[in-house]
Write a protein that holds these residues in place. Structure first.
Motif, mmCIF file in Angstrom:
data_model
loop_
_atom_site.group_PDB
_atom_site.id
_atom_site.type_symbol
_atom_site.label_atom_id
_atom_site.label_comp_id
_atom_site.label_asym_id
_atom_site.label_seq_id
_atom_site.Cartn_x
_atom_site.Cartn_y
_atom_site.Cartn_z
ATOM 1 N N PRO A 187 5.069 13.950 13.667
ATOM 2 C CA PRO A 187 4.562 15.301 13.398
ATOM 3 C C PRO A 187 4.598 15.591 11.906
ATOM 4 C CG PRO A 187 6.181 15.331 15.173
ATOM 5 C CD PRO A 187 6.248 13.971 14.562
ATOM 6 N N PRO A 188 3.572 16.194 11.346
ATOM 7 C CA PRO A 188 3.531 16.436 9.893
ATOM 8 C C PRO A 188 4.518 17.504 9.446
ATOM 9 C CG PRO A 188 1.667 17.479 10.967
ATOM 10 C CD PRO A 188 2.353 16.674 12.025
ATOM 11 N N GLU A 189 5.055 17.335 8.265
ATOM 12 C CA GLU A 189 5.877 18.371 7.652
ATOM 13 C C GLU A 189 4.958 19.457 7.100
ATOM 14 O OE1 GLU A 189 8.265 16.572 4.658
ATOM 15 O OE2 GLU A 189 9.397 15.315 6.062
ATOM 16 N N ARG A 190 5.433 20.679 7.101
ATOM 17 C CA ARG A 190 4.620 21.795 6.617
ATOM 18 C C ARG A 190 4.956 22.081 5.153
ATOM 19 N NH1 ARG A 190 2.152 24.225 10.935
ATOM 20 N NH2 ARG A 190 2.988 23.706 12.996
ATOM 21 N N ASN A 191 4.604 21.140 4.296
ATOM 22 C CA ASN A 191 4.825 21.321 2.866
ATOM 23 C C ASN A 191 3.853 20.423 2.104
ATOM 24 O OD1 ASN A 191 6.047 18.619 2.578
ATOM 25 N ND2 ASN A 191 7.797 19.523 3.668
ATOM 26 N N ASN A 192 3.862 20.549 0.781
ATOM 27 C CA ASN A 192 2.906 19.782 -0.022
ATOM 28 C C ASN A 192 3.412 18.383 -0.378
ATOM 29 O OD1 ASN A 192 4.851 20.279 -1.951
ATOM 30 N ND2 ASN A 192 3.529 21.452 -3.322
ATOM 31 N N ARG A 193 4.534 17.982 0.212
ATOM 32 C CA ARG A 193 5.071 16.651 -0.047
ATOM 33 C C ARG A 193 4.650 15.625 0.995
ATOM 34 N NH1 ARG A 193 9.349 20.105 -1.057
ATOM 35 N NH2 ARG A 193 10.114 19.877 1.070
ATOM 36 N N TRP A 194 4.129 16.086 2.116
ATOM 37 C CA TRP A 194 3.946 15.204 3.265
ATOM 38 C C TRP A 194 2.994 14.044 2.992
ATOM 39 C CZ3 TRP A 194 6.367 13.290 6.938
ATOM 40 C CH2 TRP A 194 5.753 12.733 8.055
ATOM 41 N N ALA A 195 1.869 14.293 2.352
ATOM 42 C CA ALA A 195 0.899 13.227 2.097
ATOM 43 C C ALA A 195 1.526 12.116 1.250
ATOM 44 C CB ALA A 195 -0.341 13.785 1.403
ATOM 45 N N THR A 196 2.262 12.539 0.207
ATOM 46 C CA THR A 196 2.926 11.557 -0.657
ATOM 47 C C THR A 196 4.071 10.879 0.080
ATOM 48 O OG1 THR A 196 2.377 12.892 -2.596
ATOM 49 C CG2 THR A 196 4.113 11.243 -2.868
ATOM 50 N N GLY A 197 4.819 11.654 0.843
ATOM 51 C CA GLY A 197 5.983 11.129 1.550
ATOM 52 C C GLY A 197 5.632 10.076 2.588
ATOM 53 N N LYS A 198 4.639 10.355 3.416
ATOM 54 C CA LYS A 198 4.319 9.391 4.471
ATOM 55 C C LYS A 198 3.731 8.097 3.883
ATOM 56 C CE LYS A 198 -0.235 11.322 5.735
ATOM 57 N NZ LYS A 198 -1.028 11.930 6.829
ATOM 58 N N GLN A 199 2.976 8.216 2.791
ATOM 59 C CA GLN A 199 2.491 6.999 2.128
ATOM 60 C C GLN A 199 3.661 6.190 1.566
ATOM 61 O OE1 GLN A 199 1.086 6.834 -1.959
ATOM 62 N NE2 GLN A 199 -0.911 6.124 -1.229
ATOM 63 N N LEU A 200 4.642 6.890 1.019
ATOM 64 C CA LEU A 200 5.824 6.228 0.475
ATOM 65 C C LEU A 200 6.601 5.501 1.568
ATOM 66 C CD1 LEU A 200 7.938 5.684 -1.753
ATOM 67 C CD2 LEU A 200 8.920 7.933 -1.224
ATOM 68 N N PHE A 201 6.807 6.159 2.718
ATOM 69 C CA PHE A 201 7.561 5.540 3.816
ATOM 70 C C PHE A 201 6.888 4.246 4.273
ATOM 71 C CE2 PHE A 201 8.633 10.167 5.040
ATOM 72 C CZ PHE A 201 9.655 10.205 4.116
ATOM 73 N N VAL A 202 5.573 4.301 4.414
ATOM 74 C CA VAL A 202 4.836 3.130 4.894
ATOM 75 C C VAL A 202 4.848 2.018 3.848
ATOM 76 C CG1 VAL A 202 2.592 2.262 5.650
ATOM 77 C CG2 VAL A 202 3.360 4.518 6.396
#
Length: 297
Positions: A187-202
């Motif tokens: 589920p997506p986080e409701r903030n402006n970090r999510w796009a960067t964060g999920k790319q980083l995790f992967v």
């Protein structure tokens, strides 16, 4: 005991070629950043007859490391004589005794490892898409493996390599996630970090399996650029880090997991540490090493 042996086994090419690469594998046991060795070295350098003392110290340290290596190898041989689990046998042969990859002994041990109950458990819970359900945020499930991140961690601990069937499917899946051809399962986080964060995790997870893949070039370079901005003065500058994200990711970074002492950034950067600008690497390692809370998240 196996973990103790593997972690404490000196790996000169890894630590000598790059402190950050060693840092990304195991900050605690990186000999090149040992406070004790640094103190001893400083004491010698500040003493008379610098060259002679340094030579004696380096000789002593080399002999001590050799004795330690011999003790570890003797222990490994004793364990092997007790018919250990196939995974333990394979990891000892490959990572502690460093048996030649094409030797019959290691080839056979590898085959037995791949047939072990632990690898089969990992394989049986892998989904058709190559993942294991949730990627980063765990949830209750019937299986024993709660996220793809955890599965990759387990696979690496078992001794799996990129060419193995399980990881081949995983590499394809992670690549699709990075390319945006597959939907991120959490589920997506409701903030402006999510796009960067999920790319980083992967990217960090994929880099642990196969760091040389071209698809990792872009995310790796992004974090190199962020690190260059952050440490432009030679020291960590939180304001410079914030400005870098404003320009490059549009994400708010203060007091978040996007700060550079996060284990995902360090894993990603460390996967190609030999390509990092030396000044950036030294400043980053020094900052994390002396940071009170160390590596985060």
């Amino acid at each position: 005991l196996l973990l103790f042996l593997i972690v404490h086994t000196p790996v000169p090419p890894l630590c000598n070629s790059s402190t950050l690469q060693c840092f990304s594998r195991s900050l605690k046991f990186c000999p090149s950043t040992s406070n004790r060795n640094a103190w001893h070295t400083r004491l010698i350098v500040e003493s008379p007859s610098v060259y002679e003392h340094r030579t004696l110290f380096e000789t002593y340290r080399g002999e001590k490391t050799l004795r330690k290596q011999q003790t570890i190898e003797e222990t490994a041989h004793r364990i092997l004589q007790e018919s250990p689990d196939p995974v333990v046998r394979f990891r000892l042969l490959r990572d502690v005794l460093r048996v030649a990859p094409d030797s019959d002994t290691l080839v056979h041990a590898r085959q037995e490892m791949l047939k072990s109950r632990w690898v089969q458990e990992l394989k049986n819970e892998q989904k058709e898409d190559g993942g294991w359900g949730r990627f980063h945020s765990a949830t209750k499930s019937k299986g024993k493996i709660v996220t793809t991140e955890a599965a990759v961690e387990r696979g690496l601990a078992l001794g799996l390599e990129p060419a193995d069937q399980i990881f081949c499917a995983t590499i394809e899946y992670l690549s699709r996630l990075l390319e945006g051809k597959a939907e991120f399962p959490d589920p997506p986080e409701r903030n402006n970090r999510w796009a960067t964060g999920k790319q980083l995790f992967v990217a960090a997870t994929l880099a642990r399996i196969c760091p040389t893949l071209p698809i990792l070039d872009k995310p790796w370079q992004l974090w190199v650029t962020i690190a260059e901005h952050t440490f432009a003065s030679g020291k960590y500058n939180p304001e410079a880090e914030i400005r870098a994200h404003e320009i490059l990711t549009e994400a708010s970074v203060k007091d978040s997991y996007l700060v550079l002492n996060n284990r995902y950034q360090l894993a990603l950067l460390g996967s190609r540490a030999v390509k990092l600008p030396k000044a950036v690497e030294n400043a980053l390692v020094d900052w994390v090493w002396h940071k009170d809370d160390g590596v985060g998240y």
